[in-house]
Design a protein around this motif. Structure first.
Motif, PDB file in Angstrom:
ATOM      1  N   VAL A  38      68.538  53.685  72.476  1.00  0.00           N
ATOM      2  CA  VAL A  38      67.129  53.761  72.437  1.00  0.00           C
ATOM      3  C   VAL A  38      66.893  52.824  71.368  1.00  0.00           C
ATOM      4  O   VAL A  38      67.590  52.696  70.262  1.00  0.00           O
ATOM      5  CB  VAL A  38      66.592  55.441  71.634  1.00  0.00           C
ATOM      6  CG1 VAL A  38      65.481  55.324  71.225  1.00  0.00           C
ATOM      7  CG2 VAL A  38      67.058  56.518  72.559  1.00  0.00           C
ATOM      8  N   HIS A  39      65.707  52.011  71.775  1.00  0.00           N
ATOM      9  CA  HIS A  39      65.455  50.826  70.974  1.00  0.00           C
ATOM     10  C   HIS A  39      64.225  50.670  70.237  1.00  0.00           C
ATOM     11  O   HIS A  39      63.474  51.593  70.664  1.00  0.00           O
ATOM     12  CB  HIS A  39      65.466  49.469  71.883  1.00  0.00           C
ATOM     13  CG  HIS A  39      66.864  49.437  72.636  1.00  0.00           C
ATOM     14  ND1 HIS A  39      67.946  48.840  71.975  1.00  0.00           N
ATOM     15  CD2 HIS A  39      67.110  49.706  73.842  1.00  0.00           C
ATOM     16  CE1 HIS A  39      68.762  48.709  72.775  1.00  0.00           C
ATOM     17  NE2 HIS A  39      68.518  49.427  74.090  1.00  0.00           N
ATOM     18  N   ILE A  40      64.287  50.052  69.008  1.00  0.00           N
ATOM     19  CA  ILE A  40      63.231  49.713  68.516  1.00  0.00           C
ATOM     20  C   ILE A  40      62.892  48.443  68.446  1.00  0.00           C
ATOM     21  O   ILE A  40      63.721  47.483  68.362  1.00  0.00           O
ATOM     22  CB  ILE A  40      63.118  50.306  66.810  1.00  0.00           C
ATOM     23  CG1 ILE A  40      61.700  50.181  66.095  1.00  0.00           C
ATOM     24  CG2 ILE A  40      64.297  49.725  66.194  1.00  0.00           C
ATOM     25  CD1 ILE A  40      61.799  50.808  64.839  1.00  0.00           C
ATOM     26  N   THR A  41      61.542  47.759  68.440  1.00  0.00           N
ATOM     27  CA  THR A  41      61.314  46.467  68.617  1.00  0.00           C
ATOM     28  C   THR A  41      61.288  45.930  67.182  1.00  0.00           C
ATOM     29  O   THR A  41      61.106  46.681  66.068  1.00  0.00           O
ATOM     30  CB  THR A  41      59.867  46.083  69.379  1.00  0.00           C
ATOM     31  OG1 THR A  41      58.675  46.796  68.373  1.00  0.00           O
ATOM     32  CG2 THR A  41      60.014  46.825  70.769  1.00  0.00           C
ATOM     33  N   LEU A  57      68.323  52.053  56.999  1.00  0.00           N
ATOM     34  CA  LEU A  57      68.528  50.877  57.977  1.00  0.00           C
ATOM     35  C   LEU A  57      69.768  50.619  57.666  1.00  0.00           C
ATOM     36  O   LEU A  57      70.468  50.088  56.565  1.00  0.00           O
ATOM     37  CB  LEU A  57      67.420  49.657  57.665  1.00  0.00           C
ATOM     38  CG  LEU A  57      67.652  48.452  58.222  1.00  0.00           C
ATOM     39  CD1 LEU A  57      67.005  48.431  59.802  1.00  0.00           C
ATOM     40  CD2 LEU A  57      66.558  47.357  57.646  1.00  0.00           C
ATOM     41  N   VAL A  58      70.852  50.432  58.746  1.00  0.00           N
ATOM     42  CA  VAL A  58      72.142  50.190  58.621  1.00  0.00           C
ATOM     43  C   VAL A  58      72.469  48.871  59.457  1.00  0.00           C
ATOM     44  O   VAL A  58      72.299  48.694  60.815  1.00  0.00           O
ATOM     45  CB  VAL A  58      72.855  51.316  59.346  1.00  0.00           C
ATOM     46  CG1 VAL A  58      74.340  51.002  59.010  1.00  0.00           C
ATOM     47  CG2 VAL A  58      72.604  52.504  58.726  1.00  0.00           C
ATOM     48  N   ASP A  59      73.088  48.012  58.850  1.00  0.00           N
ATOM     49  CA  ASP A  59      73.631  46.670  59.454  1.00  0.00           C
ATOM     50  C   ASP A  59      75.017  46.937  59.978  1.00  0.00           C
ATOM     51  O   ASP A  59      76.032  47.439  58.946  1.00  0.00           O
ATOM     52  CB  ASP A  59      73.640  45.463  58.287  1.00  0.00           C
ATOM     53  CG  ASP A  59      74.181  44.212  58.618  1.00  0.00           C
ATOM     54  OD1 ASP A  59      74.849  44.055  59.743  1.00  0.00           O
ATOM     55  OD2 ASP A  59      73.458  43.325  58.308  1.00  0.00           O
ATOM     56  N   THR A  60      75.312  46.805  60.995  1.00  0.00           N
ATOM     57  CA  THR A  60      76.773  47.258  61.443  1.00  0.00           C
ATOM     58  C   THR A  60      77.621  45.886  61.750  1.00  0.00           C
ATOM     59  O   THR A  60      78.910  45.981  62.353  1.00  0.00           O
ATOM     60  CB  THR A  60      76.797  48.135  62.975  1.00  0.00           C
ATOM     61  OG1 THR A  60      76.050  47.231  63.929  1.00  0.00           O
ATOM     62  CG2 THR A  60      75.869  49.242  62.990  1.00  0.00           C
ATOM     63  N   LEU A  99      69.804  51.111  63.385  1.00  0.00           N
ATOM     64  CA  LEU A  99      70.856  50.233  63.347  1.00  0.00           C
ATOM     65  C   LEU A  99      70.540  48.687  63.733  1.00  0.00           C
ATOM     66  O   LEU A  99      69.647  48.831  64.470  1.00  0.00           O
ATOM     67  CB  LEU A  99      72.162  50.930  64.275  1.00  0.00           C
ATOM     68  CG  LEU A  99      72.372  52.387  63.993  1.00  0.00           C
ATOM     69  CD1 LEU A  99      73.016  52.816  65.211  1.00  0.00           C
ATOM     70  CD2 LEU A  99      73.205  52.318  62.753  1.00  0.00           C
ATOM     71  N   TYR A 100      71.305  47.806  63.271  1.00  0.00           N
ATOM     72  CA  TYR A 100      71.581  46.513  63.881  1.00  0.00           C
ATOM     73  C   TYR A 100      72.633  46.048  63.958  1.00  0.00           C
ATOM     74  O   TYR A 100      73.417  46.223  62.895  1.00  0.00           O
ATOM     75  CB  TYR A 100      70.109  45.678  63.452  1.00  0.00           C
ATOM     76  CG  TYR A 100      70.413  45.250  61.970  1.00  0.00           C
ATOM     77  CD1 TYR A 100      71.120  44.080  61.686  1.00  0.00           C
ATOM     78  CD2 TYR A 100      70.067  46.031  60.956  1.00  0.00           C
ATOM     79  CE1 TYR A 100      71.063  43.535  60.486  1.00  0.00           C
ATOM     80  CE2 TYR A 100      69.960  45.543  59.565  1.00  0.00           C
ATOM     81  CZ  TYR A 100      70.700  44.161  59.419  1.00  0.00           C
ATOM     82  OH  TYR A 100      70.745  43.748  58.149  1.00  0.00           O
ATOM     83  N   CYS A 101      73.043  45.062  64.708  1.00  0.00           N
ATOM     84  CA  CYS A 101      74.128  44.029  64.821  1.00  0.00           C
ATOM     85  C   CYS A 101      73.498  42.532  64.799  1.00  0.00           C
ATOM     86  O   CYS A 101      72.454  42.377  64.785  1.00  0.00           O
ATOM     87  CB  CYS A 101      75.111  44.527  65.605  1.00  0.00           C
ATOM     88  SG  CYS A 101      74.416  44.338  67.292  1.00  0.00           S
ATOM     89  N   ARG A 102      74.436  41.761  65.490  1.00  0.00           N
ATOM     90  CA  ARG A 102      74.045  40.395  65.431  1.00  0.00           C
ATOM     91  C   ARG A 102      72.985  40.242  66.982  1.00  0.00           C
ATOM     92  O   ARG A 102      71.960  39.727  66.588  1.00  0.00           O
ATOM     93  CB  ARG A 102      75.056  39.491  65.940  1.00  0.00           C
ATOM     94  CG  ARG A 102      74.599  37.855  65.828  1.00  0.00           C
ATOM     95  CD  ARG A 102      75.801  37.124  66.232  1.00  0.00           C
ATOM     96  NE  ARG A 102      76.443  37.131  67.543  1.00  0.00           N
ATOM     97  CZ  ARG A 102      75.779  36.262  68.541  1.00  0.00           C
ATOM     98  NH1 ARG A 102      74.791  35.470  68.346  1.00  0.00           N
ATOM     99  NH2 ARG A 102      76.288  36.371  69.742  1.00  0.00           N
ATOM    100  N   GLY A 127      67.549  43.256  70.258  1.00  0.00           N
ATOM    101  CA  GLY A 127      67.899  42.154  70.294  1.00  0.00           C
ATOM    102  C   GLY A 127      68.572  41.859  68.655  1.00  0.00           C
ATOM    103  O   GLY A 127      69.074  40.736  68.432  1.00  0.00           O
ATOM    104  N   GLY A 128      68.759  42.632  67.930  1.00  0.00           N
ATOM    105  CA  GLY A 128      69.576  42.593  66.743  1.00  0.00           C
ATOM    106  C   GLY A 128      68.931  41.609  65.802  1.00  0.00           C
ATOM    107  O   GLY A 128      67.857  41.151  65.694  1.00  0.00           O
TER     108      GLY A 128
END
Length: 155
Positions: A38-41, A57-60, A99-102, A127-128
């Motif tokens: 499930v994404h968030i823009t 907000l978590v940077d993975t 969550l987000y990554c690169r 799109g991270g």
């Protein structure tokens, strides 16, 4: 002779079943995870941040990536320890976690992992970090706000 045929037949069946099994490629794993996540823009995340709405907000990404630049107020939890370390921050299954990554691969995998262990309100930034920067948003490091002119993978 009949007794000899049974073990030979079993070996043949076992060999045939292992030959048919295919290991998924990295691209297949990522594609499947992104399609299930499930994404968030970027725009939705930005509005949430501006509204003062409460969420985690978590940077993975890897530690070096996080230290170089991250989204303001992001908590760093690397993908490899997320399932264990998230519980140190919240055990509320209904807590909103973004969550987000690169670029979205690790974030999508992480989102599915958190859903699997019981967190219900988890989304991945579409799109991270790369997309966050590309759309002109601010990033931060230990020195404060920084402007990114060109974002590229360094490793």
């Amino acid at each position: 002779m009949k007794l000899l045929m049974v073990p030979i037949a079993l070996v043949y069946i076992l060999m045939a079943s292992t030959v048919q099994a295919e290991v998924k490629t990295k691209d297949q794993i990522v594609s499947e995870a992104k399609s299930k996540a499930v994404h968030i823009t970027v725009d939705e995340l930005k509005k949430k941040m501006e509204s003062g709405e409460k969420f985690l907000l978590v940077d993975t990404r890897k530690e070096k990536e996080y230290e170089t630049a991250h989204i303001q107020n992001a908590t760093w939890i690397p993908r490899g320890t997320l399932e264990f370390d998230i519980q140190k921050i919240t055990r509320d299954s209904k807590a909103e976690i973004i969550l987000y990554c690169r670029s979205g691969a690790r974030g999508s995998l992480a989102m599915l992992a958190l859903k699997e262990i019981g967190y219900e309100n988890v989304r991945d930034l579409d799109g991270g970090f790369k997309n966050w920067v590309k759309t002109g948003n601010s990033v931060f490091n230990m020195h404060g706000e920084i402007k990114v002119i060109n974002y590229g993978k360094t490793e």
